[in-house]
Scaffold this active site. Structure first.
Site, short mmCIF file in Angstrom:
data_model
loop_
_atom_site.label_atom_id
_atom_site.label_comp_id
_atom_site.label_asym_id
_atom_site.label_seq_id
_atom_site.Cartn_x
_atom_site.Cartn_y
_atom_site.Cartn_z
N ASP A 157 -21.33 -35.75 -7.23
CA ASP A 157 -20.78 -34.45 -7.63
C ASP A 157 -21.78 -33.33 -7.35
O ASP A 157 -22.99 -33.53 -7.45
CB ASP A 157 -20.44 -34.50 -9.12
CG ASP A 157 -19.54 -33.35 -9.53
OD1 ASP A 157 -18.89 -32.75 -8.66
OD2 ASP A 157 -19.49 -33.05 -10.74
N HIS A 192 -21.01 -30.49 1.57
CA HIS A 192 -20.47 -31.82 1.88
C HIS A 192 -21.25 -32.47 3.01
O HIS A 192 -21.53 -33.68 2.97
CB HIS A 192 -18.99 -31.71 2.25
CG HIS A 192 -18.12 -31.19 1.14
ND1 HIS A 192 -18.18 -31.68 -0.14
CD2 HIS A 192 -17.16 -30.22 1.14
CE1 HIS A 192 -17.30 -31.04 -0.89
NE2 HIS A 192 -16.67 -30.16 -0.15
N ASN A 250 -21.60 -30.97 -4.52
CA ASN A 250 -21.78 -30.48 -3.15
C ASN A 250 -21.44 -28.99 -3.04
O ASN A 250 -22.20 -28.22 -2.42
CB ASN A 250 -20.88 -31.26 -2.19
CG ASN A 250 -21.33 -32.69 -1.99
OD1 ASN A 250 -22.44 -33.06 -2.33
ND2 ASN A 250 -20.45 -33.50 -1.44
N SER A 302 -11.21 -38.43 -4.22
CA SER A 302 -10.30 -38.82 -5.28
C SER A 302 -8.87 -38.47 -4.91
O SER A 302 -8.60 -37.64 -4.03
CB SER A 302 -10.67 -38.12 -6.59
OG SER A 302 -10.21 -36.79 -6.60
N SER A 303 -7.93 -39.09 -5.60
CA SER A 303 -6.52 -38.79 -5.36
C SER A 303 -6.19 -37.37 -5.76
O SER A 303 -5.17 -36.81 -5.33
CB SER A 303 -5.64 -39.78 -6.13
OG SER A 303 -6.00 -39.83 -7.50
N ARG A 324 -23.72 -40.18 -12.47
CA ARG A 324 -23.03 -38.97 -12.02
C ARG A 324 -24.05 -37.85 -11.86
O ARG A 324 -24.86 -37.61 -12.76
CB ARG A 324 -21.94 -38.54 -12.99
CG ARG A 324 -21.21 -37.28 -12.50
CD ARG A 324 -19.97 -36.97 -13.27
NE ARG A 324 -19.26 -35.83 -12.63
CZ ARG A 324 -17.98 -35.59 -12.75
NH1 ARG A 324 -17.22 -36.38 -13.49
NH2 ARG A 324 -17.42 -34.56 -12.15
N LEU A 378 -25.74 -56.13 0.94
CA LEU A 378 -25.09 -55.14 0.09
C LEU A 378 -23.62 -54.99 0.45
O LEU A 378 -23.26 -54.96 1.63
CB LEU A 378 -25.80 -53.80 0.26
CG LEU A 378 -25.16 -52.58 -0.40
CD1 LEU A 378 -25.31 -52.65 -1.91
CD2 LEU A 378 -25.77 -51.29 0.14
N LEU A 426 -16.05 -39.19 -16.59
CA LEU A 426 -15.73 -40.17 -15.54
C LEU A 426 -14.77 -39.63 -14.49
O LEU A 426 -14.72 -40.16 -13.37
CB LEU A 426 -15.14 -41.43 -16.17
CG LEU A 426 -16.15 -42.42 -16.74
CD1 LEU A 426 -15.42 -43.58 -17.41
CD2 LEU A 426 -17.06 -42.94 -15.66
N SER A 427 -13.98 -38.63 -14.83
CA SER A 427 -13.06 -38.02 -13.87
C SER A 427 -12.17 -39.05 -13.17
O SER A 427 -12.07 -39.08 -11.95
CB SER A 427 -13.85 -37.20 -12.83
OG SER A 427 -14.51 -36.12 -13.44
#
Length: 248
Positions: free
Chosen positions: A18, A35, A20, A63-64, A186, A129, A193-194
């Site tokens: 979070d 970004h 940008n 995110s949606s 975050r 990873l 949590l968004s």
């Protein structure tokens, strides 16, 4: 060979990247520049996670709800995702990184969907990873989709409603087969949590950092891991459960 020794290392770290836009605004730059700078932080974080032996790294990429942003910003975000996959996939593959994508795939543009599928297929046998990219992802949507599949099985007689368990719900989520995050970070100073991994975060540790995502460095990541290592995780009980110790 890792650069730092930690008492414990989380198996799975998830990050809400979070800040940008605010990073760019602070410098009098367009949001798109924030970004773009954030992509550099992604690359550094992926390398740092692999170096200390983290097995799963989940990044909240899109995110949606992000579709509601201005069209130009959405276009730039999608362009950055496509550029990252095209530019970095070969390097991730050489590092033995496996890519998994979580989120709703229906109605995605074919060029984006094809890139995501190609990234997963190309790296599916890698064993270091696992980089989990949350794209077009919303946790409530994920849980609703899981509930729909369970309801369909009940309606078809393949499943009894009384047999639905947390483990069965887990198996229907986008993250099936991925352990719950031990640590959620975050950036940007926000403390929520968004709509990110709501089910999976039941026993996660949370670390909220004031730095904007483009300023997130290896050293800040290590600082978060040191904070995590100092915590006593009881999972609702009285006996401490710790991750495996790692050395250099």
């Amino acid at each position: 060979m890792s650069e730092r020794t930690f008492l414990t290392v989380p198996e799975h770290v998830a990050i809400i990247m979070d800040g940008n836009g605010r990073w760019a605004k602070q410098r009098g730059l367009p949001r798109t520049m924030g970004h773009r700078k954030g992509v550099d932080a992604v690359r550094e974080t992926v390398r740092a996670a692999g170096d200390v032996g983290i097995k799963y790294l989940t990044l909240f990429a899109f995110s949606s709800e992000n579709w509601r942003r201005p069209e130009t910003e959405v276009s730039d975000l999608l362009g950055l995702l496509k550029a990252f996959i095209r530019r970095d996939l070969a390097d991730l593959h050489r590092q033995n990184v496996r890519v998994r994508v979580i989120g709703e795939r229906n109605n995605l543009q074919s060029d984006i969907l094809d890139l995501l599928i190609d990234a997963e297929q190309t790296t599916r046998n890698n064993t270091a990873l696992t980089l989990v990219i949350a794209f077009n992802y919303g946790s409530r949507d994920e849980m609703a989709r899981a509930m729909i599949t369970l309801a369909q099985d009940v309606e078809a007689g393949r499943l009894r409603s009384q047999d639905i368990t947390p483990a069965l719900i887990n198996a229907r989520l986008d993250t099936a087969g991925i352990p719950d995050p031990d640590l959620i970070i975050r950036t940007s100073g926000e403390e929520r949590l968004s709509n990110f991994l709501l089910w999976q975060a039941a026993y996660s540790e949370f670390i909220f950092m004031p730095e904007y995502w483009p300023d997130f460095t290896r050293e800040l990541f290590y600082a978060a891991l040191e904070t995590y290592a100092s915590r006593n995780r009881r999972f609702g009980g009285l006996v401490e459960k710790t991750a495996a110790a790692v050395g250099t």
